[in-house]
Scaffold this active site. Structure first.
Site, short mmCIF file in Angstrom:
data_model
loop_
_atom_site.label_atom_id
_atom_site.label_comp_id
_atom_site.label_asym_id
_atom_site.label_seq_id
_atom_site.Cartn_x
_atom_site.Cartn_y
_atom_site.Cartn_z
N GLU A 182 -3.07 8.92 9.88
CA GLU A 182 -4.23 8.94 10.79
C GLU A 182 -4.20 7.69 11.67
OE1 GLU A 182 -7.69 10.08 8.48
OE2 GLU A 182 -6.99 12.14 8.41
C1 HEM Z 1 -12.54 14.02 7.45
C2 HEM Z 1 -15.04 10.63 9.83
C3 HEM Z 1 -10.90 9.25 11.90
C4 HEM Z 1 -8.99 13.53 10.71
C5 HEM Z 1 -13.58 13.24 7.90
C6 HEM Z 1 -14.93 13.27 7.41
C7 HEM Z 1 -15.65 12.35 8.09
C8 HEM Z 1 -14.74 11.70 9.01
C9 HEM Z 1 -17.12 12.02 7.95
C10 HEM Z 1 -15.45 14.18 6.30
C11 HEM Z 1 -16.13 15.36 6.88
C12 HEM Z 1 -16.39 16.41 5.84
O1 HEM Z 1 -15.85 16.35 4.75
O2 HEM Z 1 -17.14 17.34 6.14
C13 HEM Z 1 -14.07 9.86 10.47
C14 HEM Z 1 -14.27 8.50 10.98
C15 HEM Z 1 -13.10 8.11 11.53
C16 HEM Z 1 -12.18 9.23 11.39
C17 HEM Z 1 -15.56 7.71 10.89
C18 HEM Z 1 -12.73 6.77 12.11
C19 HEM Z 1 -12.84 5.66 11.31
C20 HEM Z 1 -10.06 10.34 11.87
C21 HEM Z 1 -8.82 10.46 12.58
C22 HEM Z 1 -8.29 11.68 12.26
C23 HEM Z 1 -9.20 12.31 11.32
C24 HEM Z 1 -8.27 9.43 13.55
C25 HEM Z 1 -7.02 12.35 12.76
C26 HEM Z 1 -5.86 11.64 12.94
C27 HEM Z 1 -9.71 13.95 9.62
C28 HEM Z 1 -9.27 14.98 8.70
C29 HEM Z 1 -10.28 15.09 7.73
C30 HEM Z 1 -11.33 14.16 8.10
C31 HEM Z 1 -7.96 15.78 8.77
C32 HEM Z 1 -10.25 16.01 6.49
C33 HEM Z 1 -9.34 15.37 5.46
C34 HEM Z 1 -9.49 15.93 4.07
O3 HEM Z 1 -10.47 16.60 3.77
O4 HEM Z 1 -8.62 15.65 3.23
N1 HEM Z 1 -13.49 12.27 8.89
N2 HEM Z 1 -12.80 10.24 10.73
N3 HEM Z 1 -10.27 11.49 11.13
N4 HEM Z 1 -10.95 13.49 9.25
FE1 HEM Z 1 -11.89 11.91 10.02
#
Ligand code: HEM
Ligand code: HEM
Length: 345
Positions: free
Chosen positions: A136
């Site tokens: 990420e």
């Molecule tokens: C999951 C916030 C950066 C891709 C999540 C979730 C949150 C979140 C709140 C959980 C949502 C849920 O479970 O319903 C953030 C914040 C970021 C960030 C605050 C910056 C610090 C990124 C980036 C990417 C990304 C840069 C892509 C390169 C994902 C993915 C998930 C996820 C794929 C699911 C992963 C899993 O369940 O194993 N993010 N995100 N996020 N985010 Fe982010």
């Protein structure tokens, strides 16, 4: 009584019958779901102030938190686009694809835990994950602090958010501020919220039939509460496991967190709020059509073959879960100077 009077009486009783069943449906729905509140909910141990929320917003849009300086939270959870990236799996550091579909950040504050497998207990804990995840943003906790300290303009912004703290630029404060900003990303006032608050007309006849199907077929056994989901865990494939294209054997979901065999292929039941905006669907992002996702749920979770008409009505009901989208003014980020740590390719 005359024929005319009888038919009037029949019509009247039909109308009351319909009104009665409409009220019964609303009562049933009010017992299963809750409207989204108008204001951001408080976070335990992380009191909000406007200065902290503003800092959190800056950090959410801050690409210099990634090793490449090319990726911010907003790259994968785009404000203005349902809080998602519209990819099967996200593009991260060096164009790498992650293993799962990015869920929306909108209303995530109401979920029981974060990530598809619930491995982070809340938004604060979650926010640390993507920063240090190699596919990420690929940075380290120490480098986040070093980077922010290397951008002179941030000193005043952190000081305003954390007054009376001698050294406020810490990884912990970064996570806390981002979580507070995320808690503001809620989508109240969907037609379904207005219905839950008593406005019968907020849903049209098709949407009400869809709601009745959603409850009576059993969807609401898992997708319930304020987020129409997000409150519990369930196996994907309770009755019939979907094919390996949609549920590949490699990702065992919650098993990775609990190491308990009964948690194999168990995932957090996702919220269906704004679901019409957040294709593609499922943790693999393999399904682009909401109707197909609904039909798969019927067979995988309930062992029910839903007719095209039923699927269509459930889909129009799901459309009523789209609320007011957050309007966020892009923050102006403090400039880099000659000594600011530079991007690593
Ligand atoms: C999951 C916030 C950066 C891709 C999540 C979730 C949150 C979140 C709140 C959980 C949502 C849920 O479970 O319903 C953030 C914040 C970021 C960030 C605050 C910056 C610090 C990124 C980036 C990417 C990304 C840069 C892509 C390169 C994902 C993915 C998930 C996820 C794929 C699911 C992963 C899993 O369940 O194993 N993010 N995100 N996020 N985010 Fe982010
Ligand atoms: C995922 C709708 C029944 C548990 C989903 C998704 C939709 C949906 C649209 C995709 C969400 C997204 O990708 O963001 C429905 C409908 C149902 C139903 C219309 C009734 C016909 C159920 C039931 C359960 C359940 C009864 C629990 C036994 C889940 C789980 C997922 C999911 C665990 C995530 C699957 C994964 O990607 O790993 N549902 N659902 N659903 N639903 Fe349902």
């Amino acid at each position: 009584p005359s024929i005319k009077l009888v038919s009037l009486m029949v019509l009247a009783s039909l109308a009351t019958g319909q009104a009665w069943s409409q009220t019964a449906l609303m009562k049933q729905a009010q017992g299963l779901f809750k409207p989204i509140p108008a204001n951001a909910p408080p976070l335990a141990g992380n009191a909000a102030t406007p200065a902290k929320v503003e800092l959190g917003k800056m950090l959410y849009f801050e690409p210099r938190l990634s090793e490449s300086h090319a990726i911010s939270c907003n790259s994968c959870h785009m404000v203005g686009m349902g809080g998602v990236d519209l990819q099967e799996t996200s593009l991260g550091h060096r164009w790498q694809h992650g293993g799962r579909n990015a869920p929306t950040v909108y209303n995530a504050v109401f979920d029981v835990a974060q990530f598809w497998d619930g491995r982070a207990k809340d938004l604060e804990q979650q926010a640390g994950g993507p920063l240090v995840n190699p596919v990420e943003m690929d940075t380290t906790e120490a480098h986040v602090v070093e980077q922010l300290k290397g951008i002179p303009g941030y000193a005043a912004v952190f000081a305003k958010a954390y007054p009376a703290v001698p050294d406020p630029i810490t990884f912990d404060n970064v996570r806390k501020a981002i979580a507070l900003f995320e808690a503001t990303l809620t989508t109240p006032n969907a037609p379904f919220d207005r219905y839950l608050k008593g406005d019968e007309k907020a849903l049209d006849a098709n949407q009400q039939e869809g709601l009745a199907l959603f409850i009576n077929k059993g969807c609401a056994a898992c997708h319930n509460g304020i987020n129409v989901g997000g409150g519990m865990y369930a196996p994907f494939g309770v009755v019939e496991r979907p094919g390996a294209d949609i549920l590949p054997p490699g990702d065992k979901g919650r098993f990775a967190v609990t190491k308990t065999v009964s948690d194999e292929y168990v995932f957090r039941v996702p919220s269906l709020r704004n679901i019409a905006l957040t294709a593609p669907y499922f943790h693999t992002g393999k399904v682009w059509d909401l109707r197909q996702a609904v039909a798969i749920m019927g067979s995988s979770q309930l062992g029910a073959k839903l007719s095209d008409e039923e699927v269509g009505k459930i889909e129009v009901f799901l459309g009523a879960l789209t609320g007011d989208q957050p309007k966020v003014a892009l923050p102006i980020l403090p400039p880099s100077v000659a000594t600011t740590p530079r991007p690593k390719p």
